[in-house]
Design a protein around this motif. Structure first.
Motif, PDB file in Angstrom:
ATOM      1  N   ASN A  80       0.763  -1.086  -0.013  1.00  0.00           N
ATOM      2  CA  ASN A  80       0.246  -0.409   0.017  1.00  0.00           C
ATOM      3  C   ASN A  80       0.769   1.351   0.090  1.00  0.00           C
ATOM      4  OD1 ASN A  80      -2.189  -2.042  -0.353  1.00  0.00           O
ATOM      5  ND2 ASN A  80      -2.482  -1.568   2.169  1.00  0.00           N
ATOM      6  N   LEU A  81       2.011   1.369   0.922  1.00  0.00           N
ATOM      7  CA  LEU A  81       2.607   2.136   0.298  1.00  0.00           C
ATOM      8  C   LEU A  81       3.903   2.246  -0.463  1.00  0.00           C
ATOM      9  CD1 LEU A  81       4.687   1.773   5.001  1.00  0.00           C
ATOM     10  CD2 LEU A  81       2.541   3.645   3.798  1.00  0.00           C
ATOM     11  N   HIS A  82       3.236   1.937  -1.181  1.00  0.00           N
ATOM     12  CA  HIS A  82       4.165   1.333  -2.640  1.00  0.00           C
ATOM     13  C   HIS A  82       3.371   2.249  -3.138  1.00  0.00           C
ATOM     14  CE1 HIS A  82       7.380   0.805  -6.199  1.00  0.00           C
ATOM     15  NE2 HIS A  82       5.852  -0.320  -6.334  1.00  0.00           N
ATOM     16  N   HIS A  83       2.377   1.491  -3.648  1.00  0.00           N
ATOM     17  CA  HIS A  83       0.981   2.110  -4.613  1.00  0.00           C
ATOM     18  C   HIS A  83       0.952   3.414  -3.757  1.00  0.00           C
ATOM     19  CE1 HIS A  83       0.876  -1.412  -6.042  1.00  0.00           C
ATOM     20  NE2 HIS A  83       0.406  -2.147  -4.601  1.00  0.00           N
ATOM     21  N   ASP A  84       1.119   4.211  -2.778  1.00  0.00           N
ATOM     22  CA  ASP A  84       0.763   5.465  -2.767  1.00  0.00           C
ATOM     23  C   ASP A  84       1.845   6.063  -2.864  1.00  0.00           C
ATOM     24  OD1 ASP A  84      -1.637   4.878  -0.689  1.00  0.00           O
ATOM     25  OD2 ASP A  84      -1.152   4.886   0.747  1.00  0.00           O
ATOM     26  N   ARG A  85       3.049   6.017  -3.178  1.00  0.00           N
ATOM     27  CA  ARG A  85       4.329   6.250  -3.149  1.00  0.00           C
ATOM     28  C   ARG A  85       4.061   6.793  -4.659  1.00  0.00           C
ATOM     29  NH1 ARG A  85      10.378   5.103  -2.962  1.00  0.00           N
ATOM     30  NH2 ARG A  85      10.972   6.079  -3.536  1.00  0.00           N
ATOM     31  N   GLU A  86       3.863   5.483  -5.239  1.00  0.00           N
ATOM     32  CA  GLU A  86       3.839   6.412  -6.739  1.00  0.00           C
ATOM     33  C   GLU A  86       2.775   7.291  -6.824  1.00  0.00           C
ATOM     34  OE1 GLU A  86       2.006   2.009  -8.754  1.00  0.00           O
ATOM     35  OE2 GLU A  86       5.025   1.715  -8.366  1.00  0.00           O
ATOM     36  N   LYS A  87       1.534   6.988  -6.162  1.00  0.00           N
ATOM     37  CA  LYS A  87       0.905   8.040  -6.868  1.00  0.00           C
ATOM     38  C   LYS A  87       1.091   9.577  -6.314  1.00  0.00           C
ATOM     39  CE  LYS A  87      -3.449   4.552  -5.648  1.00  0.00           C
ATOM     40  NZ  LYS A  87      -4.790   4.661  -4.384  1.00  0.00           N
ATOM     41  N   ILE A  88       1.492   9.278  -5.549  1.00  0.00           N
ATOM     42  CA  ILE A  88       2.319  10.687  -5.073  1.00  0.00           C
ATOM     43  C   ILE A  88       3.504  11.261  -6.214  1.00  0.00           C
ATOM     44  CG2 ILE A  88       3.782  11.863  -2.877  1.00  0.00           C
ATOM     45  CD1 ILE A  88       2.690  10.252  -0.975  1.00  0.00           C
ATOM     46  N   GLN A  89       3.665  10.825  -6.275  1.00  0.00           N
ATOM     47  CA  GLN A  89       5.138  11.305  -7.417  1.00  0.00           C
ATOM     48  C   GLN A  89       4.428  11.452  -8.876  1.00  0.00           C
ATOM     49  OE1 GLN A  89       8.255  10.582  -6.808  1.00  0.00           O
ATOM     50  NE2 GLN A  89       8.784  11.404  -8.949  1.00  0.00           N
ATOM     51  N   ARG A  90       3.122  10.538  -8.753  1.00  0.00           N
ATOM     52  CA  ARG A  90       2.550  11.655 -10.050  1.00  0.00           C
ATOM     53  C   ARG A  90       2.052  12.099  -9.907  1.00  0.00           C
ATOM     54  NH1 ARG A  90       1.000   5.563 -10.358  1.00  0.00           N
ATOM     55  NH2 ARG A  90      -0.926   6.185  -9.838  1.00  0.00           N
ATOM     56  N   SER A  91       1.372  12.738  -8.807  1.00  0.00           N
ATOM     57  CA  SER A  91       0.550  14.276  -8.321  1.00  0.00           C
ATOM     58  C   SER A  91       1.361  15.078  -8.175  1.00  0.00           C
ATOM     59  CB  SER A  91       0.021  13.792  -7.234  1.00  0.00           C
ATOM     60  OG  SER A  91      -1.321  13.369  -7.258  1.00  0.00           O
ATOM     61  N   ARG A  92       2.884  15.140  -7.900  1.00  0.00           N
ATOM     62  CA  ARG A  92       4.295  15.831  -8.040  1.00  0.00           C
ATOM     63  C   ARG A  92       4.982  15.774  -9.688  1.00  0.00           C
ATOM     64  NH1 ARG A  92       8.911  13.844  -4.660  1.00  0.00           N
ATOM     65  NH2 ARG A  92       7.616  14.027  -2.680  1.00  0.00           N
ATOM     66  N   ASP A  93       4.613  14.897 -10.164  1.00  0.00           N
ATOM     67  CA  ASP A  93       5.153  15.003 -11.817  1.00  0.00           C
ATOM     68  C   ASP A  93       4.258  15.960 -12.351  1.00  0.00           C
ATOM     69  OD1 ASP A  93       7.519  14.036 -11.182  1.00  0.00           O
ATOM     70  OD2 ASP A  93       6.514  12.115 -11.944  1.00  0.00           O
TER      71      ASP A  93
END
Length: 217
Positions: free
Chosen positions: A152-165
């Motif tokens: 879940n943390l890995h998925h959340d990190r990917e979402k945060i990274q996409r939002s940051r991009d």
């Protein structure tokens, strides 16, 4: 080639028969005599394993079409040796009635007390085993939960990274739009100043024309 295998088979059969006989005698022995017998049997197990290795090497040299039968026999010998090793382990901690009486004494009450003590220890071991099993189950469940949390943390990190991009892209677009609007505003101001100057020149020209026209009259 197969004759060598059969020779090893005969040696293995003779050796395992002797081991079986000694395993049956071990519980009836005590003290140094038992220790010596255990050491002797351990050496014989080493010899038996060496014979197994020799038979295994012989089987590898046999043509493939004839190897199946020898592999089956070798497998049965391995199983027999494993069974003998298990019996040997049990025999090392087992005692005959005579040896047990020598160790515990002939007193019936002492024997009963010892038997009750052994039963109590067995129950404790069973309870400890159950607790260990429960602890292992909890550890497995905890590991699974931890794995799910990490995923879940890995998925959340990917979402945060996409939002940051996306935010970086939006910020870049806003900066570009800001520069365009600033340029447009600058041009508008320049055009207004130019119109004001042109209007002043035209007005000055009209005033001069009126002045010279009046002065001639």
């Amino acid at each position: 080639m197969s004759s060598d295998f059969e020779t090893y088979e005969q040696d293995f059969g003779t050796l395992t028969a002797d081991i079986t006989n000694k395993i049956g005698r071990i519980p009836k022995l005590g003290g140094d005599e038992k220790k010596q017998m255990v050491v002797n049997v351990e050496k014989q197990f080493e010899e038996a394993k060496e014979l197994m290795e020799q038979m295994d090497l012989e089987v590898r040299e046999i043509p493939v079409q004839s190897r199946g039968m020898y592999n089956s026999r070798l497998k049965s010998y391995k199983q027999e040796l494993e069974k003998l090793e298990k019996d040997f382990k049990r025999s090392r901690i087992a005692y005959s009635d005579e040896v047990r009486n020598d160790l515990l004494g002939d007193d019936g009450n002492s024997s009963e007390s010892q038997r009750a003590h052994l039963l109590d220890n067995t129950e404790r071991l069973e309870r400890s085993s159950q607790r260990l099993e429960a602890g292992y189950q909890i550890a497995v469940e905890t590991e699974q939960i931890g794995q799910e949390i990490l995923e879940n943390l890995h998925h959340d990190r990917e979402k945060i990274q996409r939002s940051r991009d996306r935010l970086r892209e939006t910020d870049a677009n806003l900066g570009k739009s800001s520069r365009i609007l600033t340029g447009m505003l600058r041009r508008i101001i320049q055009n207004r100043i130019l119109m004001f100057v042109l209007g002043a020149i035209i007005l000055f020209t009209i005033v001069l024309a009126i002045y010279f026209s009046v002065r001639r009259h």
